[in-house]
Structures are given as structure tokens and as C-alpha cells.
Motif scaffolding. Structure first.
Motif, short mmCIF file in Angstrom:
data_model
loop_
_atom_site.label_atom_id
_atom_site.label_comp_id
_atom_site.label_asym_id
_atom_site.label_seq_id
_atom_site.Cartn_x
_atom_site.Cartn_y
_atom_site.Cartn_z
N SER A 112 27.18 17.24 15.04
CA SER A 112 27.69 18.44 15.70
C SER A 112 27.52 18.36 17.21
O SER A 112 28.13 19.14 17.95
CB SER A 112 26.97 19.69 15.18
OG SER A 112 25.64 19.75 15.64
N LEU A 139 32.50 22.69 15.23
CA LEU A 139 31.09 22.32 15.17
C LEU A 139 30.30 22.80 16.38
O LEU A 139 29.16 23.24 16.26
CB LEU A 139 30.94 20.80 15.04
CG LEU A 139 31.51 20.18 13.76
CD1 LEU A 139 31.39 18.66 13.81
CD2 LEU A 139 30.80 20.73 12.53
N LEU A 171 32.49 27.40 8.81
CA LEU A 171 32.16 26.92 10.15
C LEU A 171 32.63 27.90 11.23
O LEU A 171 31.97 28.07 12.25
CB LEU A 171 32.80 25.55 10.39
CG LEU A 171 32.14 24.35 9.72
CD1 LEU A 171 32.96 23.09 9.98
CD2 LEU A 171 30.71 24.16 10.22
#
Length: 314
Positions: A112, A139, A171
């Protein structure tokens, strides 16, 4: 190693239950690796394309396993080793024989923290296709910046941008990604999306209608993946449909990535659009016949025999 296809994103350790049932009770687990972009890289490489993957891994056994597995598949790996964060993890289980559940441990993972500085400039100089997904910009801010930097480098190399929406609602949480998805689509030459993902960008309609409306955003080729119903594509204004290849399904995770990798490999090989779609359908189907994300992707030699996916070799 020069690569015709370059992709980037997070790959994680994949822990998979080896039996059906709740994680409260299963006892068998198996370790592998998985990530949308590296899955695409493996699928395309197994079909003969030269491929590079760029990512970030932790200074740990999972990170070393990822780089080893990808290199063993013939992928040119450019992995920044992050000594300040660990490699992320996916946990896959099968609560029933027909369902799959995937959970993630990726908060503040090494992957990430992908950033523009992790992208080697020379990797893009020979690229003909640069592939990104909607997962990467979700991310972190630095990962989103890395994706945009990759698109700029693709433009500089006169490479085609390939974009798979690959929407992950967990996400994005309460953020709306549709504006970003449309912006990437406008930069792309090839766009892949599931039907719900395509409708997220351009509204409702039949698969063919949303494929055409995606094309109005800029890309020359738009492919709407329909799972067991095949796929619809609009390429340079021409509409094509490919049926799914019937197989006994074990696990569908990774099938869409296999479809994309095969389509891109066939594009690089100069195959006509109908052949690209047919190959993509075969590889996507093959992916469903085994339990891993990418392990069941066929090599070119596996597809040389007569018949769609004959499991018997004599």
C-alpha cells in the motif's frame, strides 16, 4: 530484461483454506501469493508475452516468497523491499461448496506504500502496454500517485494503457471512485470491467450499451466481463461477443485476471480481436478449474491440443 507488458500493484501472501467450511472449524490451510496485477502478469507470461511487474514488499518471508514465485514464472520483478512495513495478507475460505469469502490484512502494508520512486524509468522504455487497476489508487495517496506516474510514462513510451476497473468497495469505503475511474478510462486504450463496474462509470444498460458508453470516454477497446455468460467487447466501433467456456468450477477467484492477461498477450502477438477474446475466455475458464488465484492458468503448450480444455493428455 525488456518487457512488452508492464504492470504494477500490490501482491500479498494468500492463505487459503483447503476444505469447505467456516474458518471457525477448518484446520487445513495452504500458503500461496496473489494480487490482481501479478495474476495478469503470470497469465500473460505463460502465453509467451514478456512481462514486468513493479511492486513493494516487506522485508519478510512473504515478500521473498512473492518475488521468488513471480521470478519462477518468468516475470521480470522490480520489487522495492520496505523495511518499515510488512507484506499484506489475503485469507480465502469457502463457507460452502459454492461460495468463496476473501478477507484482507493490508492496512499500512508494504504494497500500500507503493510510490512513484518505486517505478524504474527504464522498465517503461520498451513497454507496448502498461496495465493498471482500480485497486492501486484505492490503497493510498502514494499508490495513486504511482499509478498516474505509470500512465505518464506509458504516454512517453507511446504504449497503450490497459485499465481493469477491478472495483473493491471495501477499499473505497465511503469514497466515490467513479470520477477517478472515468479519468483513468479516458487515458486508456483498453478497458476491462464487470457489468456492475461498467454501470458504476456510465450508468445502466445492457452489456453492449455500457461497453459502447465506456468507449465514448476515450478507449478504442472496451470489454465487459460477464462471468458465466462470457464477455461483450466493442473495439474500434465493432461489437463482438464471446461465450464462456463450460468447465467444472472449483474457484472463480483469479478468472477475470486470467482473462485480462490472455487478452493482452494476444494483443501483443497481433491476434485479431475475435481470437483475443476466444483465448481470454479459455484462460478465464481454466482459472476456475483449480483452487488457487493463478496456478491453473494454462501455458501456451496446454492450449495447443484440440478441444477447449481437455484434461486428459495421452
Amino acid at each position: 530484461m525488456s518487457a512488452d507488458l508492464v504492470t504494477l500493484g500490490e501482491t500479498m501472501a494468500l492463505v487459503r483454506a483447503t476444505e469447505v467450511g467456516s474458518l471457525e472449524h477448518v484446520t487445513g490451510m495452504r500458503l500461496s501469493v496473489g494480487g490482481a496485477e501479478s495474476n495478469v502478469a503470470i497469465a500473460a507470461r505463460r502465453l509467451g508475452a514478456s512481462v514486468a511487474w513493479i511492486g513493494r514488499v516487506g522485508d519478510d518471508g512473504a515478500g521473498r516468497r512473492i518475488t521468488r514465485e513471480l521470478r519462477a514464472e518468468g516475470v521480470d520483478v522490480h520489487a522495492h523491499v520496505d523495511d518499515g512495513a510488512g507484506t499484506g495478507m489475503m485469507l480465502k475460505s469457502h463457507p460452502s461448496a459454492t461460495t468463496t469469502e476473501v478477507t484482507y490484512g493490508r492496512h499500512m502494508s508494504a504494497g500500500s506504500r507503493l510510490a512513484p520512486d518505486d517505478l524504474p524509468a527504464d522498465v517503461f522504455t520498451t513497454a507496448r502496454i502498461v496495465h493498471v487497476t482500480g485497486i492501486t489508487p484505492a490503497l493510498s495517496a502514494s499508490a495513486e500517485a504511482a499509478m498516474w506516474d505509470a500512465l505518464d510514462r506509458a504516454d512517453a513510451a507511446h504504449a497503450i494503457v490497459s485499465f481493469d476497473v477491478n472495483h473493491r468497495s471495501r477499499l473505497w469505503r465511503d469514497r466515490d471512485p467513479s470520477t477517478l475511474y472515468r479519468a483513468v478510462t479516458a487515458r486508456a486504450g483498453i478497458v476491462f470491467a464487470g457489468l456492475d463496474e461498467a454501470r458504476l462509470l456510465v450508468g445502466g444498460g445492457t452489456p453492449a450499451q455500457v461497453a459502447r458508453r465506456l468507449g465514448e470516454l476515450g478507449p478504442a477497446a472496451t470489454i465487459v466481463k460477464l462471468g458465466a455468460e462470457g464477455a461483450v467487447a466493442v473495439v474500434d466501433g465493432a461489437e463482438l461477443w464471446v461465450p464462456a467456456v463450460p468447465v467444472a468450477v472449483v474457484d472463480t477467484v483469479g478468472a477475470g485476471d486470467g482473462f485480462v492477461g490472455a487478452y493482452l498477450a494476444a494483443t501483443l502477438a497481433g491476434a485479431p480481436v475475435a481470437e483475443r477474446l476466444a483465448l481470454a475466455a479459455r484462460v478465464g475458464a481454466a482459472a476456475c478449474t483449480g483452487p488457487g488465484d493463478w496456478e491453473s492458468y494454462p501455458h501456451a503448450r496446454d492450449l495447443a491440443h484440440e478441444g477447449p480444455l481437455d484434461p486428459v493428455q495421452r
